[in-house]
Design an enzyme around this catalytic site. Structure first.
Site, PDB file in Angstrom:
ATOM      1  N   GLY A  10      -1.649   3.402   4.608  1.00 39.97           N
ATOM      2  CA  GLY A  10      -1.269   2.141   5.249  1.00 39.97           C
ATOM      3  C   GLY A  10      -0.032   2.376   6.107  1.00 39.97           C
ATOM      4  N   ARG A  71      -7.023   6.091   6.070  1.00 40.19           N
ATOM      5  CA  ARG A  71      -7.020   6.448   4.646  1.00 40.19           C
ATOM      6  C   ARG A  71      -8.030   7.567   4.370  1.00 40.19           C
ATOM      7  NH1 ARG A  71      -3.696   3.085   1.918  1.00 40.19           N
ATOM      8  NH2 ARG A  71      -3.455   0.942   2.654  1.00 40.19           N
ATOM      9  N   ASP A 103       1.589   7.984  -1.902  1.00 41.47           N
ATOM     10  CA  ASP A 103       1.120   8.921  -2.935  1.00 41.47           C
ATOM     11  C   ASP A 103      -0.234   9.540  -2.582  1.00 41.47           C
ATOM     12  OD1 ASP A 103       0.191   6.305  -3.272  1.00 41.47           O
ATOM     13  OD2 ASP A 103      -0.215   6.597  -5.395  1.00 41.47           O
ATOM     14  N   THR A 126       6.350   3.735   2.161  1.00 45.70           N
ATOM     15  CA  THR A 126       5.474   2.665   1.673  1.00 45.70           C
ATOM     16  C   THR A 126       6.210   1.333   1.730  1.00 45.70           C
ATOM     17  OG1 THR A 126       4.399   1.689  -0.256  1.00 45.70           O
ATOM     18  CG2 THR A 126       6.140   3.250  -0.719  1.00 45.70           C
ATOM     19  N   ILE A 127       5.475   0.278   2.068  1.00 48.09           N
ATOM     20  CA  ILE A 127       6.112  -1.043   1.959  1.00 48.09           C
ATOM     21  C   ILE A 127       6.126  -1.494   0.499  1.00 48.09           C
ATOM     22  CG2 ILE A 127       5.431  -1.809   4.280  1.00 48.09           C
ATOM     23  CD1 ILE A 127       3.458  -3.767   2.700  1.00 48.09           C
ATOM     24  N   ASP A 128       5.333  -0.820  -0.344  1.00 46.97           N
ATOM     25  CA  ASP A 128       5.223  -1.270  -1.740  1.00 46.97           C
ATOM     26  C   ASP A 128       6.423  -0.835  -2.586  1.00 46.97           C
ATOM     27  OD1 ASP A 128       2.696  -2.200  -1.008  1.00 46.97           O
ATOM     28  OD2 ASP A 128       1.692  -0.373  -1.672  1.00 46.97           O
ATOM     29  N   ASP A 130       6.749   1.769  -4.330  1.00 46.21           N
ATOM     30  CA  ASP A 130       6.251   2.124  -5.667  1.00 46.21           C
ATOM     31  C   ASP A 130       6.214   3.629  -5.921  1.00 46.21           C
ATOM     32  OD1 ASP A 130       4.231   2.761  -3.908  1.00 46.21           O
ATOM     33  OD2 ASP A 130       2.634   1.799  -5.050  1.00 46.21           O
ATOM     34  N   ARG A 172       0.493  -3.736  -3.905  1.00 45.43           N
ATOM     35  CA  ARG A 172      -0.477  -2.986  -4.719  1.00 45.43           C
ATOM     36  C   ARG A 172      -0.263  -3.302  -6.204  1.00 45.43           C
ATOM     37  NH1 ARG A 172      -2.524   1.986  -1.958  1.00 45.43           N
ATOM     38  NH2 ARG A 172      -4.176   0.558  -1.423  1.00 45.43           N
ATOM     39  N   ARG A 265      -1.192 -25.466  -1.992  1.00 46.56           N
ATOM     40  CA  ARG A 265      -1.813 -24.619  -0.979  1.00 46.56           C
ATOM     41  C   ARG A 265      -1.492 -23.150  -1.269  1.00 46.56           C
ATOM     42  NH1 ARG A 265      -3.886 -28.836  -0.194  1.00 46.56           N
ATOM     43  NH2 ARG A 265      -3.985 -30.042   1.750  1.00 46.56           N
ATOM     44  N   HIS A 271      -1.464  -8.457   6.075  1.00 48.47           N
ATOM     45  CA  HIS A 271      -0.954  -7.363   6.901  1.00 48.47           C
ATOM     46  C   HIS A 271       0.219  -7.755   7.792  1.00 48.47           C
ATOM     47  CE1 HIS A 271      -4.752  -5.887   5.406  1.00 48.47           C
ATOM     48  NE2 HIS A 271      -4.256  -4.679   5.582  1.00 48.47           N
TER      49      HIS A 271
END
Ligand code: F6P
Length: 341
Positions: A10, A71, A103, A126-128, A130, A172, A265, A271
């Site tokens: 990503g 990916r 990873d 990574t934006i995560d 992690d 994630r 809502r 993204h």
């Protein structure tokens, strides 16, 4: 020296700043850089492009990646002849490869180092947030800020309509993004994968708010959070076998609307969180990472991946043990929860 550069997985804000820094440092040292197009797909197909210092100079503030990303996982695709990657590497005349990825992408790099001794230096992104490799990954700060900006807009409309808005973030299987953004916007509740969702507690907390005359609420939920007893959905998986997450926001919103009897809502930020210009913090970190990676290449320190501890960039052997993922540090969640527990 001819150095290849590849961005995989990503995309995330800051990739172009890494490219710019690697190209600059390598060309200052008399070398040249070549881009591998669209992640590992470029090495599978032999897709390359030259990278000149003048071309990449203006890239520091641009989102996305000039090289494209994918990916593609050569080890999981039976149609790919893995040794052809080494052949394409050699045919392109490369002496080294800088691989910028999470990873999964770095996992492929580790296998190529192991199987073919390819001269690789890895850079975590990574934006995560992690990855065990880095206390904070570039891209994360930008994504947190996108969520913050979005929630601030959502709060005004939630307030006008006296609604609850449930905002689903990426991340994630970890809650770093939801927790940091939730804390930064003063969310009225934050749900993360690391803490089981307690629906009665969520409803009671939102009810308490309304009793205290706050007539709207923002709930931030990480895409990886699991609704209690929800049957595992049949999710699509990507080339690395990761399920495509999403949908928890709607489940939470439905429970809130039914049990609290308040119009609710859901907004899935998706993204948007990966797009746009990197923050100043991510530009600086990505630039430092790019320079550090180029330095490793110029010193011949291959088979390594960069690490970040505090503000110090170092490196570690690029093997599977270095690439473990990292759950949200619950100390952060406890601080966020001080405002809704
Ligand atoms: O790992 C980054 C990430 O943005 C996750 O937060 C998210 O689950 C996933 O990628 C989305 O992937 P794709 O862009 O393939 O839909």
């Amino acid at each position: 020296m001819k150095v290849g550069l590849l961005t995989g997985g990503g995309d995330c804000p800051g990739l172009n700043a890494v490219i710019r820094a690697v190209v600059r440092r390598v060309s200052d040292a008399g070398g040249e850089c070549v881009g591998v197009l669209e992640g590992w797909r470029g090495l599978v197909r032999g897709g390359f492009r030259p990278l000149a210092a003048a071309e990449v100079e203006p890239l520091i503030g641009q989102g996305g990646t000039l090289l494209g990303s994918s990916r593609t996982n050569p080890y999981k695709n039976p149609d790919v002849d893995v040794p052809s990657l080494r052949r394409h590497f050699q045919e392109a005349g490369l002496d080294a490869l800088v691989v910028v990825g999470g990873d999964d992408t770095l996992g492929v790099a580790a296998r190529l180092v192991n199987d073919f001794q390819l001269p690789i230096v890895g850079v975590p992104k990574t934006i995560d947030n992690d990855l065990m490799l880095a206390d904070f990954s570039f891209g994360f700060d930008t994504a947190v800020n996108v969520v913050v900006e979005s929630v601030e807009r959502l709060r005004t409309t939630a307030e006008s309509h006296r609604r609850v808005i449930v905002v689903e973030t990426m991340g994630r299987n970890t809650g770093w993004l939801a927790c940091f953004a939730g804390m930064a916007v003063g969310a009225d509740y934050v749900l993360v994968p690391e803490v089981p969702i307690d629906v009665p507690h969520l409803i009671a907390a939102l009810r308490r708010l309304r009793g205290a005359s706050k007539n709207h609420a923002i709930v931030v939920v990480a895409e990886g959070a699991r609704y209690p007893d929800a049957s595992p959905a049949l999710l699509d998986v990507d080339a690395f076998g990761h399920p495509r997450l999403g949908g928890i926001g709607a489940l939470v919103a439905d429970a809130v609307e039914r049990q609290l009897r308040v119009e609710t809502r859901t907004v899935v930020l998706g993204h948007l969180q990966r797009g746009g210009a990197p923050t100043a913090h991510d530009r600086v970190l990505a630039t430092r990472m790019g320079l550090a990676a180029a330095d490793r290449v110029l010193r011949g320190r291959f088979g390594t991946v960069l690490t970040l501890r505090g503000s110090r960039i170092d490196d570690a052997p690029l093997d599977s043990s270095a690439l473990a993922t990292r759950a949200l540090d619950l100390a952060y969640y406890q601080d966020a929860a001080a405002f809704f527990y």
